[in-house]
Design an enzyme around this catalytic site. Sequence first.
Site, PDB file in Angstrom:
ATOM      1  N   HIS A 155       0.845  -1.221   0.000  1.00 29.70           N
ATOM      2  CA  HIS A 155       0.000   0.000   0.000  1.00 29.70           C
ATOM      3  C   HIS A 155       0.873   1.261   0.000  1.00 29.70           C
ATOM      4  O   HIS A 155       0.426   2.303   0.469  1.00 29.70           O
ATOM      5  CB  HIS A 155      -0.941   0.042   1.206  1.00 29.70           C
ATOM      6  CG  HIS A 155      -1.622  -1.257   1.490  1.00 29.70           C
ATOM      7  ND1 HIS A 155      -2.868  -1.579   0.991  1.00 29.70           N
ATOM      8  CD2 HIS A 155      -1.214  -2.349   2.195  1.00 29.70           C
ATOM      9  CE1 HIS A 155      -3.202  -2.803   1.392  1.00 29.70           C
ATOM     10  NE2 HIS A 155      -2.219  -3.291   2.119  1.00 29.70           N
ATOM     11  N   SER A 276      14.400  21.538 -15.482  1.00 25.90           N
ATOM     12  CA  SER A 276      13.158  22.285 -15.641  1.00 25.90           C
ATOM     13  C   SER A 276      13.497  23.638 -16.261  1.00 25.90           C
ATOM     14  O   SER A 276      14.555  24.206 -15.994  1.00 25.90           O
ATOM     15  CB  SER A 276      12.495  22.483 -14.282  1.00 25.90           C
ATOM     16  OG  SER A 276      11.669  23.631 -14.300  1.00 25.90           O
ATOM     17  N   LYS A 282      15.640  21.469 -10.219  1.00 23.19           N
ATOM     18  CA  LYS A 282      15.008  20.208 -10.599  1.00 23.19           C
ATOM     19  C   LYS A 282      15.908  19.270 -11.387  1.00 23.19           C
ATOM     20  O   LYS A 282      16.669  19.686 -12.240  1.00 23.19           O
ATOM     21  CB  LYS A 282      13.762  20.496 -11.445  1.00 23.19           C
ATOM     22  CG  LYS A 282      12.736  21.305 -10.693  1.00 23.19           C
ATOM     23  CD  LYS A 282      11.796  20.446  -9.926  1.00 23.19           C
ATOM     24  CE  LYS A 282      10.689  20.039 -10.860  1.00 23.19           C
ATOM     25  NZ  LYS A 282       9.741  19.197 -10.152  1.00 23.19           N
ATOM     26  N   GLU A 289       9.121   8.705 -16.761  1.00 21.86           N
ATOM     27  CA  GLU A 289       7.745   9.195 -16.932  1.00 21.86           C
ATOM     28  C   GLU A 289       7.228   8.930 -18.341  1.00 21.86           C
ATOM     29  O   GLU A 289       6.077   8.535 -18.536  1.00 21.86           O
ATOM     30  CB  GLU A 289       7.692  10.695 -16.655  1.00 21.86           C
ATOM     31  CG  GLU A 289       7.941  11.035 -15.199  1.00 21.86           C
ATOM     32  CD  GLU A 289       8.112  12.533 -15.020  1.00 21.86           C
ATOM     33  OE1 GLU A 289       7.154  13.184 -14.587  1.00 21.86           O
ATOM     34  OE2 GLU A 289       9.193  13.065 -15.339  1.00 21.86           O
TER      35      GLU A 289
END
Length: 457
Positions: A155, A276, A282, A289
């Site tokens: 979980h 970024s 970043k 992704e």
Amino acid sequence: MTHIRGRFKKAADKKVAEYTSSLPFDWRLYPYDIAGSIAHARMLARQGIISAEDAEAIVKGLKEIKAEIDKGTFKFKTELEDIHMAIEARLMEKVGEAGGKLHTARSRNDQVALDMRLYAKEAIARTMAQIKGFQKALLAVAEANKTVAIPGYTHLQPAQPVLFAHHLLAYFEMFQRDVERFSDCLKRTDVMPLGSGALAGVSYNIDRESVAEELGFKQVSRNSMDAVSDRDFILEYEAAASICMMHLSRLAEELIIWTSAEFGFIELDEAYATGSSIMPQKKNPDVAELARGRTGRVYGNLMALLTVMKGLPLAYNRDMQEDKEGFFETVTTLLATLEVFTGMVATLKVNADNARRALERSYVLATDIADYLVKKGEAFRTAHGIVGKLVRYAISKGKSFHNLSLPEYKKFSSRFEEDVYNVTIEASLAARDVAGGTAPGQVAKALGVAKRVVGEA
Ligand code: ARG
């Protein structure tokens, strides 16, 4: 395409020609189409169906056409319906009359089935090799970080300590099943359809077995109607690719989580991360992704082809031309994803200290402490309840298990003794000494087995 419009007085409408043409995407089949045609022409000559001179002219012409397409000098005429017509038209230009004999005892229906099977066989071989390479990268990282422990999750809540290598070996197993799925799909792809003609077989004395042998097929198809209308082999590849992308996508998700500042278990090599445009701090896991995102296309292509096929009566229907773009895209996407993942995994750095801190601040030893009480004579359910209260107390005091004093422990059960401090992360790992468990000895054994599976030991 005038040479196949014998019954028509008119040329096809320009828009219709454009709408129906598969040339913008099926040009990729040219090496397979030419190999198939060469084998077919040679067989026709061996069987005395065409002359040896004609076959020779055809083979020579086809080889030249292959070289033209390879070099990029071939002129793809948009008015031609597909790669099969484009090659045949060029052959007629080159060798005249003899070129017109190539299509004896053949139809584009068995021809395209052959081309797709040849393409699929090569795609399967490349996919299997690429997965193997990726598995080796997983093993190398697992091996290099053999002693690193991380919290295992259920979980997405910290559950029990596991070795990082054990976690990676879970992915190794998934990809091993993927290899097996592709290998299984190869058995059914490795079937030679030529000789099926348009649908009913052909009326010439052909030798299908010799064509199969020349093209490297294990067997010839048993039913002509099935052979020209079966696209199961593409569906199987796409299904196996969907499962494999699902595995890659799950791993992508883990890498994304693990690289976050909150987890910080791993760091990606700069070559596999992006920045970024606005936030200078970043370092984004875009490769992971995009892989997660592209999984959607691969699933979509499977769904699209299942839908194309579901209502088709036997035998060939033009709908089946729709098998191509999705299939090519799936193969390209899967191979590219495996390739970049191999590099990304091979170069990632594990931050063992962060993993350690995450283990220490979570209560992943709770099961082991309950087991400790069980060994002292407590029933497991009661022990579970005691440790639950202990965790609640520890959280309220902002303490980890190790920072609790013995008197604090004893408030929850008189069975707690000094040896409760022996319940450590290392002890927890070592205790899972069951086949398939995370104990270091078991993981070392599993690594050895995995290396043998990919042929590295
Ligand atoms: N371009 C066609 C396809 O991809 C080739 C077969 C054409 N056959 C036909 N009967 N029109 O399916």
